[in-house]
Design a protein around this motif. Sequence first.
Motif, PDB file in Angstrom:
ATOM      1  N   MET A 287       2.578  -8.523   1.501  1.00 59.52           N
ATOM      2  CA  MET A 287       2.678  -7.473   2.515  1.00 59.52           C
ATOM      3  C   MET A 287       3.029  -6.128   1.871  1.00 59.52           C
ATOM      4  N   ILE A 288       3.876  -6.136   0.857  1.00 59.76           N
ATOM      5  CA  ILE A 288       4.145  -4.908   0.106  1.00 59.76           C
ATOM      6  C   ILE A 288       2.880  -4.464  -0.613  1.00 59.76           C
ATOM      7  N   GLY A 289       2.173  -5.437  -1.192  1.00 59.62           N
ATOM      8  CA  GLY A 289       0.928  -5.127  -1.897  1.00 59.62           C
ATOM      9  C   GLY A 289      -0.122  -4.499  -1.009  1.00 59.62           C
ATOM     10  N   LYS A 290      -0.043  -4.736   0.293  1.00 59.61           N
ATOM     11  CA  LYS A 290      -0.999  -4.156   1.245  1.00 59.61           C
ATOM     12  C   LYS A 290      -1.033  -2.630   1.148  1.00 59.61           C
ATOM     13  N   PHE A 291       0.089  -2.022   0.759  1.00 59.27           N
ATOM     14  CA  PHE A 291       0.188  -0.568   0.707  1.00 59.27           C
ATOM     15  C   PHE A 291       0.082  -0.019  -0.715  1.00 59.27           C
ATOM     16  N   LYS A 292      -0.314  -0.884  -1.630  1.00 55.39           N
ATOM     17  CA  LYS A 292      -0.429  -0.496  -3.035  1.00 55.39           C
ATOM     18  C   LYS A 292      -1.488   0.592  -3.229  1.00 55.39           C
ATOM     19  N   ASP A 293      -1.156   1.580  -4.041  1.00 57.02           N
ATOM     20  CA  ASP A 293      -2.085   2.660  -4.411  1.00 57.02           C
ATOM     21  C   ASP A 293      -2.602   3.436  -3.205  1.00 57.02           C
ATOM     22  N   GLN A 294      -1.768   3.600  -2.194  1.00 60.10           N
ATOM     23  CA  GLN A 294      -2.160   4.356  -1.013  1.00 60.10           C
ATOM     24  C   GLN A 294      -1.147   5.457  -0.727  1.00 60.10           C
ATOM     25  N   ILE A 295      -1.626   6.546  -0.126  1.00 54.64           N
ATOM     26  CA  ILE A 295      -0.748   7.574   0.424  1.00 54.64           C
ATOM     27  C   ILE A 295      -0.883   7.479   1.936  1.00 54.64           C
ATOM     28  N   LEU A 296       0.214   7.169   2.603  1.00 60.05           N
ATOM     29  CA  LEU A 296       0.196   6.934   4.042  1.00 60.05           C
ATOM     30  C   LEU A 296       0.528   8.216   4.799  1.00 60.05           C
ATOM     31  N   LYS A 297      -0.165   8.447   5.872  1.00 55.14           N
ATOM     32  CA  LYS A 297       0.058   9.652   6.668  1.00 55.14           C
ATOM     33  C   LYS A 297       1.336   9.518   7.490  1.00 55.14           C
ATOM     34  N   LYS A 298       2.076  10.605   7.524  1.00 51.15           N
ATOM     35  CA  LYS A 298       3.352  10.611   8.220  1.00 51.15           C
ATOM     36  C   LYS A 298       3.198  10.266   9.689  1.00 51.15           C
ATOM     37  N   GLU A 299       2.132  10.748  10.314  1.00 50.95           N
ATOM     38  CA  GLU A 299       1.954  10.523  11.757  1.00 50.95           C
ATOM     39  C   GLU A 299       1.697   9.058  12.102  1.00 50.95           C
ATOM     40  N   ASN A 300       1.321   8.257  11.112  1.00 53.21           N
ATOM     41  CA  ASN A 300       1.081   6.829  11.368  1.00 53.21           C
ATOM     42  C   ASN A 300       2.322   5.967  11.158  1.00 53.21           C
ATOM     43  N   MET A 301       3.396   6.587  10.730  1.00 50.79           N
ATOM     44  CA  MET A 301       4.624   5.849  10.449  1.00 50.79           C
ATOM     45  C   MET A 301       5.434   5.664  11.730  1.00 50.79           C
ATOM     46  N   PRO A 302       6.258   4.642  11.834  1.00 46.65           N
ATOM     47  CA  PRO A 302       6.408   3.551  10.868  1.00 46.65           C
ATOM     48  C   PRO A 302       5.368   2.461  11.101  1.00 46.65           C
ATOM     49  N   TYR A 303       5.125   1.666  10.075  1.00 48.14           N
ATOM     50  CA  TYR A 303       4.317   0.461  10.197  1.00 48.14           C
ATOM     51  C   TYR A 303       5.284  -0.700  10.413  1.00 48.14           C
ATOM     52  N   THR A 304       5.148  -1.382  11.525  1.00 54.73           N
ATOM     53  CA  THR A 304       6.033  -2.519  11.821  1.00 54.73           C
ATOM     54  C   THR A 304       5.192  -3.779  11.922  1.00 54.73           C
ATOM     55  N   MET A 305       5.449  -4.731  11.061  1.00 55.71           N
ATOM     56  CA  MET A 305       4.621  -5.933  10.977  1.00 55.71           C
ATOM     57  C   MET A 305       5.483  -7.186  10.914  1.00 55.71           C
ATOM     58  N   THR A 306       4.958  -8.256  11.457  1.00 58.67           N
ATOM     59  CA  THR A 306       5.579  -9.574  11.303  1.00 58.67           C
ATOM     60  C   THR A 306       4.530 -10.488  10.700  1.00 58.67           C
ATOM     61  N   SER A 307       4.854 -11.114   9.599  1.00 60.87           N
ATOM     62  CA  SER A 307       3.845 -11.886   8.864  1.00 60.87           C
ATOM     63  C   SER A 307       4.252 -13.348   8.734  1.00 60.87           C
ATOM     64  N   TYR A 308       3.241 -14.190   8.814  1.00 59.41           N
ATOM     65  CA  TYR A 308       3.429 -15.639   8.598  1.00 59.41           C
ATOM     66  C   TYR A 308       2.746 -16.025   7.296  1.00 59.41           C
ATOM     67  N   SER A 309       3.369 -16.962   6.571  1.00 58.51           N
ATOM     68  CA  SER A 309       2.703 -17.527   5.393  1.00 58.51           C
ATOM     69  C   SER A 309       3.416 -18.791   4.947  1.00 58.51           C
ATOM     70  N   PRO A 310       2.683 -19.682   4.305  1.00 55.16           N
ATOM     71  CA  PRO A 310       3.345 -20.721   3.514  1.00 55.16           C
ATOM     72  C   PRO A 310       3.880 -20.055   2.246  1.00 55.16           C
ATOM     73  N   CYS A 311       4.911 -20.608   1.653  1.00 54.87           N
ATOM     74  CA  CYS A 311       5.509 -20.039   0.448  1.00 54.87           C
ATOM     75  C   CYS A 311       5.647 -21.138  -0.602  1.00 54.87           C
ATOM     76  N   PHE A 312       5.480 -20.764  -1.854  1.00 52.17           N
ATOM     77  CA  PHE A 312       5.511 -21.729  -2.954  1.00 52.17           C
ATOM     78  C   PHE A 312       6.467 -21.229  -4.031  1.00 52.17           C
ATOM     79  N   ARG A 313       7.458 -22.038  -4.386  1.00 54.60           N
ATOM     80  CA  ARG A 313       8.456 -21.602  -5.364  1.00 54.60           C
ATOM     81  C   ARG A 313       8.804 -22.722  -6.344  1.00 54.60           C
ATOM     82  N   LYS A 314       8.952 -22.348  -7.600  1.00 56.47           N
ATOM     83  CA  LYS A 314       9.363 -23.314  -8.618  1.00 56.47           C
ATOM     84  C   LYS A 314      10.815 -23.725  -8.439  1.00 56.47           C
ATOM     85  N   GLU A 315      11.655 -22.796  -8.003  1.00 53.33           N
ATOM     86  CA  GLU A 315      13.098 -23.036  -7.850  1.00 53.33           C
ATOM     87  C   GLU A 315      13.728 -23.480  -9.171  1.00 53.33           C
TER      88      GLU A 315
END
Length: 363
Positions: A287-315
Amino acid sequence: MTIQTKIAAAGRPTYKKQSKVLDVWRRLRKNRGAIIGLIIILVIILTAVLCPLFLDYEQDIVKQNIKNKFQDEKLVLVDEVIDLDVKNREAKLNGDNLRAERKSLSSEIGNLMKQGKKEEAEKVKAKVQEINKKLENNESLESKYSSEINSRMMKIPNIIHESVPIGKDDSQNVEIQKFGEPVVPDYEIPYHGEIMESLGGLDLDSARRVAGNGFYYLIGDIARLHSAVLTYARDFMINKGFTYCIPPYMIRSDVVTGVMSFEEMDAMMYKIEGEDLYLIGTSEHSMIGKFKDQILKKENMPYTMTSYSPCFRKEKGAHGIEERGVYRIHQFEKQEMIVVCEPEQSWEWYDKMWSYTVEFFRS
């Protein structure tokens, strides 16, 4: 139900001004007319991005912050970054001087050729070739210094807020709010895994045979309950005005290293062999990567998102810590809150997200 809200010891970074350097930094960004300094708010606020200039002017703040997070082994990184930054700026200045000299000599070659002084022009050309070699070596130095600076900067922790209690682990968290009173029954409370197994909803043995330790089968009503809680969390956040998002479950290394160091990445994430792809340890990364290498317009802020995913960790290094049941596992599912807003709004959004979390559990 009793809900206890705690501030994690040394666990809440800050966006507030730490020095005059940051004041200047922010004014420069505002004058560029675009929102370049964005705040990505997850469950915590990821802010106060450090830079070599800040380290140079505020060494004491940065080093004390490292001590406050009980990461003393990283203290040496501050001095290394400052030293490398001096060398890098010297290399850049040397490169600028060499390019200016080359430009001047190139003009001289043209004038000499116009005057028919070919022999003298050839001598100047030789000087230009020598400068080109120096520039090539100098650019390699610049690249080396920049790479070494970045690799160290990724390991230096962000500045935490002054209100954060200092402590080595969660046993030193500070309780700030409490809802209800805890009820302790007069019998031994079964462990969550035992309850799930008694209902026929958890099969760890089969999972071990199939995938090894750290995996599980959820079965029947327990599996349905698992899905229902995720669905409820999704709809709860949608009703708060958040946009539902399902992100990629794999990301490239440059997205990962934008949010954690290589050592942290190696300890957590599974790499896809032969490809520059990693299974996500949390949807925060993609989700952070979604905004990679972009300049976001002030008038479109804030972006509020809720995301679902499976997660995988070595622990890695988690052996013996809550290994029973379905804690410290290699695969799980999660619903996230992600907000991208202006720095001035970050504290307000932190409080909103905290209140949403409390409201969700109390509901």
